[in-house]
Design a protein around this motif. Structure first.
Motif, PDB file in Angstrom:
ATOM      1  N   TYR A 157      44.777 -34.073  39.742  1.00 55.45           N
ATOM      2  CA  TYR A 157      44.726 -34.024  38.277  1.00 55.45           C
ATOM      3  C   TYR A 157      43.309 -33.745  37.797  1.00 55.45           C
ATOM      4  CZ  TYR A 157      44.877 -35.619  33.431  1.00 55.45           C
ATOM      5  OH  TYR A 157      44.765 -35.690  32.065  1.00 55.45           O
ATOM      6  N   ALA A 158      42.322 -34.428  38.384  1.00 53.06           N
ATOM      7  CA  ALA A 158      40.937 -34.221  37.965  1.00 53.06           C
ATOM      8  C   ALA A 158      40.503 -32.785  38.211  1.00 53.06           C
ATOM      9  CB  ALA A 158      40.026 -35.199  38.707  1.00 53.06           C
ATOM     10  N   ARG A 159      40.924 -32.209  39.337  1.00 49.92           N
ATOM     11  CA  ARG A 159      40.547 -30.821  39.625  1.00 49.92           C
ATOM     12  C   ARG A 159      41.254 -29.855  38.689  1.00 49.92           C
ATOM     13  NH1 ARG A 159      40.648 -31.331  46.276  1.00 49.92           N
ATOM     14  NH2 ARG A 159      38.588 -32.332  46.446  1.00 49.92           N
ATOM     15  N   ALA A 160      42.501 -30.160  38.333  1.00 51.87           N
ATOM     16  CA  ALA A 160      43.206 -29.299  37.379  1.00 51.87           C
ATOM     17  C   ALA A 160      42.574 -29.386  35.991  1.00 51.87           C
ATOM     18  CB  ALA A 160      44.682 -29.684  37.320  1.00 51.87           C
ATOM     19  N   ALA A 161      42.164 -30.589  35.591  1.00 51.71           N
ATOM     20  CA  ALA A 161      41.526 -30.741  34.280  1.00 51.71           C
ATOM     21  C   ALA A 161      40.163 -30.067  34.240  1.00 51.71           C
ATOM     22  CB  ALA A 161      41.396 -32.222  33.938  1.00 51.71           C
TER      23      ALA A 161
ATOM     24  N   TRP B  34      29.855 -35.846  36.624  1.00 56.20           N
ATOM     25  CA  TRP B  34      31.185 -35.498  36.142  1.00 56.20           C
ATOM     26  C   TRP B  34      31.372 -33.991  36.302  1.00 56.20           C
ATOM     27  CZ3 TRP B  34      35.393 -37.996  34.013  1.00 56.20           C
ATOM     28  CH2 TRP B  34      36.270 -37.226  33.259  1.00 56.20           C
ATOM     29  N   PRO B  35      32.559 -33.472  36.647  1.00 55.31           N
ATOM     30  CA  PRO B  35      33.874 -34.115  36.735  1.00 55.31           C
ATOM     31  C   PRO B  35      34.117 -34.776  38.088  1.00 55.31           C
ATOM     32  CG  PRO B  35      34.108 -31.760  37.044  1.00 55.31           C
ATOM     33  CD  PRO B  35      32.657 -31.987  36.733  1.00 55.31           C
ATOM     34  N   LEU B  36      35.180 -35.581  38.160  1.00 54.69           N
ATOM     35  CA  LEU B  36      35.505 -36.359  39.356  1.00 54.69           C
ATOM     36  C   LEU B  36      36.385 -35.532  40.291  1.00 54.69           C
ATOM     37  CD1 LEU B  36      36.304 -39.697  37.500  1.00 54.69           C
ATOM     38  CD2 LEU B  36      34.141 -39.029  38.543  1.00 54.69           C
ATOM     39  N   THR B  37      35.822 -34.463  40.815  1.00 53.76           N
ATOM     40  CA  THR B  37      36.604 -33.527  41.626  1.00 53.76           C
ATOM     41  C   THR B  37      36.244 -33.561  43.101  1.00 53.76           C
ATOM     42  OG1 THR B  37      34.993 -31.795  41.073  1.00 53.76           O
ATOM     43  CG2 THR B  37      36.963 -31.953  39.700  1.00 53.76           C
TER      44      THR B  37
END
Length: 597
Positions: free
Chosen positions: A106-110, A316-319
């Motif tokens: 989800y974090a990578r998609a966001a 950030w982001p948490l990817t």
């Protein structure tokens, strides 16, 4: 994207070549100088042999070494269309994926929607609207971009609904942490050692086969099952199934790892190897059951808290792979902008395998659930003292304007410049800035007005090397400084300035490091660290610009900013006539009070 752009289809370009399936080439602007450029296309022909074609129809066949030059409005529209179409293609691929939904995914998609994408598209569309023939296409594309953003948000909502339940996930993760070093975990480590710690199911094309860690395998499957709402019995069944995939039929390679005394008698088997394999099959099943029992004893799902608190996240982001335990924070709302933090570098394998990718990282303030913030605070307090704190907890969310002000204060601890600083201020230099300008210019300042091209180049070299600085203030120097920017684009510079929401003397003195971008009559552009998007600084807040030749752009080695120490004003010149220099002698003649030398 399901839109028609007739104005884009009318953009035409002069090209040569293209017979049959051959490539098209752009005529060089100066054929006589073409041979002096090592990277120029050698197949391009003069402009008198060119014909015009629709760019949209032949773009895929144009030589990649030929530069395509379009009018400003057409170029901006083309870039916006290509950017939006690429984003739509990425979203389509993400929706077609059938991988298990995780918070890291989800974090990578966001994160595919980068900070500043909306501003970048809006800037292109404003430039495209300058041409009346393309204004309608720009409006159509703006609507298409809004639909892409809406579709992306809907996709993230569906993705989050299929992710593990956060409270159950945290409770299960705590149980797994408590199991580290336990007797049950030690027994599973002995099971792995008995079969040589070699996985039989995961294959690798290059290098040795992956290692088998039975303890990590059982704990990981149990954690995934419990965090997705499965019962204790179902979680144990899945853990047994995953371990059986690796261990059923496995051959013992180290009999000293087997438990003593053995569970069966050896007389019933054809060989000692068969006896050892049977002992293994009976042993690992009981070890997995004991591990699941231990995990269930420590498992307790957290209770959700409706209250929210501010949480500052650095990097950030948490990817990244290390972000998997806290990747659920990506679903929390982001308050305010994101600010530059650093640059993330990853190895090639992680990038190729669909993991994290290299690029700039940011600082962001989230409105996270209060119980999760308290948990993160507790875990961070247990880390070694020499490890940099990644999270900073703030106050509770009240729902008013004070939340945004508190978020901005947290963001300024990561990077002192925020979007909008100085907007609307009168372009009047504060007294403190004027004093610092005078002190810096007296120390190592250089003036640009009236200098010739060769002398400007020498000044640029001196500034880039950190031997001199330039102090703004004279409007006549903006034009020669614009020429210096083109020479200093590949040098890291330091901009000393007064930062803060008001630009008053009570604000903060800082030095920002980065590369220069084209300047305007009102602002200086700088890319922090040479890796981030341009930040605009009002001229009336800047003290001086100088070079930083030893700045390292690698991740974690250099800060993007540091506090600026104000320079003391130079002492006033002594009264009386100034000493004169005797040419050729190296001696100074100092007038005596009676007039004699």
């Amino acid at each position: 994207m399901g839109v028609e752009l007739p104005g884009l289809a009318e953009i035409r370009i002069a090209l040569t070549g293209g017979r049959g399936t051959a490539k098209f080439h752009v005529p060089p602007p100066d054929p006589g100088l073409r041979r002096f450029h090592h990277d120029a296309c050698r197949y391009s022909k003069p402009a008198d042999q060119a014909s015009t074609y629709g760019l949209l129809e032949v773009f895929e066949r144009i030589c990649k070494k030929c530069p395509i030059v379009l009018p400003a409005a057409a170029d901006a529209l083309w870039r916006a269309v290509a950017f939006a179409a690429g984003r739509r293609e990425v979203l389509d691929r993400a929706e077609a994926e059938r991988e298990p939904r995780t918070w890291l995914g989800y974090a990578r998609a966001a994160a595919r929607h980068d900070p500043g994408d909306d501003e970048l598209v809006d800037q292109w569309l404003r430039q495209a609207r300058a041409d009346a023939a393309l204004a309608k296409d720009a409006d159509t594309l703006a609507d298409a971009w809004d639909r892409i953003n809406t579709a992306h948000r809907s996709f993230l909502d569906r993705y989050a609904a299929e992710c593990p339940e956060v409270e159950a996930y945290n409770g299960a993760r705590d149980a797994v942490r408590l199991s580290v070093g336990s007797e049950q975990r030690r027994v599973l480590d002995q099971v792995s050692a008995a079969v040589g710690k070699v996985s039989r199911t995961r294959q690798r094309t290059y290098g040795p086969p992956p290692e088998l860690d039975a303890g990590a395998l059982v704990c990981g499957v149990w954690l995934a099952a419990r965090s997705r709402g499965h019962s204790a019995r179902r979680a144990a069944e899945l853990a047994h199934s995953a371990a059986g995939t690796e261990l059923v039929g496995a051959q013992v390679v180290d009999v000293t790892r087997l438990p003593v005394p053995p569970r069966t008698g050896g007389s019933a088997y054809e060989s000692p190897a068969a006896w050892a394999n049977e002992e293994l099959q009976r042993w690992w099943r009981g070890a997995v059951a004991d591990m699941c029992t231990r995990l269930e004893a420590d498992f307790e799902a957290e209770s959700a808290d409706a209250a929210s608190r501010l949480l500052l996240v650095r990097d950030w982001p948490l990817t990244g792979t290390r972000d998997a335990p806290v990747a659920y924070l990506a679903a929390s709302p982001v308050l305010g902008p994101v600010v530059p933090y650093g640059y993330r570098q990853v190895d090639d394998y992680e990038s190729w395998s669909g993991g994290d990718s290299a690029g700039p990282s940011f600082g962001a303030v989230l409105a996270a659930p209060a119980h999760l913030v308290a948990k993160i605070e507790k875990e961070q307090a247990a880390q070694p003292a020499n490890q940099q704190a990644r999270f900073t907890a703030g106050g509770p969310i009240t729902g008013g304007a004070a939340d945004m002000e508190a978020a901005h204060e947290l963001l300024r601890t990561v990077f002192p410049l925020l979007p909008g600083d100085g907007d609307g201020e009168p372009p009047v230099t504060a007294a403190a800035v004027a004093e610092q300008r005078a002190a810096r210019h007296a120390a190592r300042g250089r003036r640009l007005a009236g200098e010739e091209q060769q002398q400007l180049y020498r000044i640029a070299d001196s500034i880039g090397g950190g031997y001199a600085c330039w102090v703004p203030g004279d409007p006549d120097e903006l034009e020669p400084f614009a020429r210096l920017v083109s020479w200093l684009r590949w040098s890291t510079v330091r901009v000393d300035m007064l930062s803060g929401p008001s630009g008053a003397a009570a604000d903060r003195w800082v030095s920002v490091f980065g590369t220069l971008e084209p300047a305007t009559p009102t602002h200086l552009g700088i890319s922090p660290g040479g890796r981030h998007r341009t930040v605009r600084i009002p001229w009336h807040r800047i003290v001086a610009v100088t070079g930083v030749p030893r700045f390292d752009r690698d991740y974690g080695t250099s800060d993007l900013w540091q506090p600026y120490e104000p320079v003391d004003a130079p002492p006033p010149p002594p009264p009386g006539p100034r000493p004169s220099l005797i040419r050729g002698g190296g001696l100074r003649a100092v007038p005596a009070p009676d007039g004699a030398a």
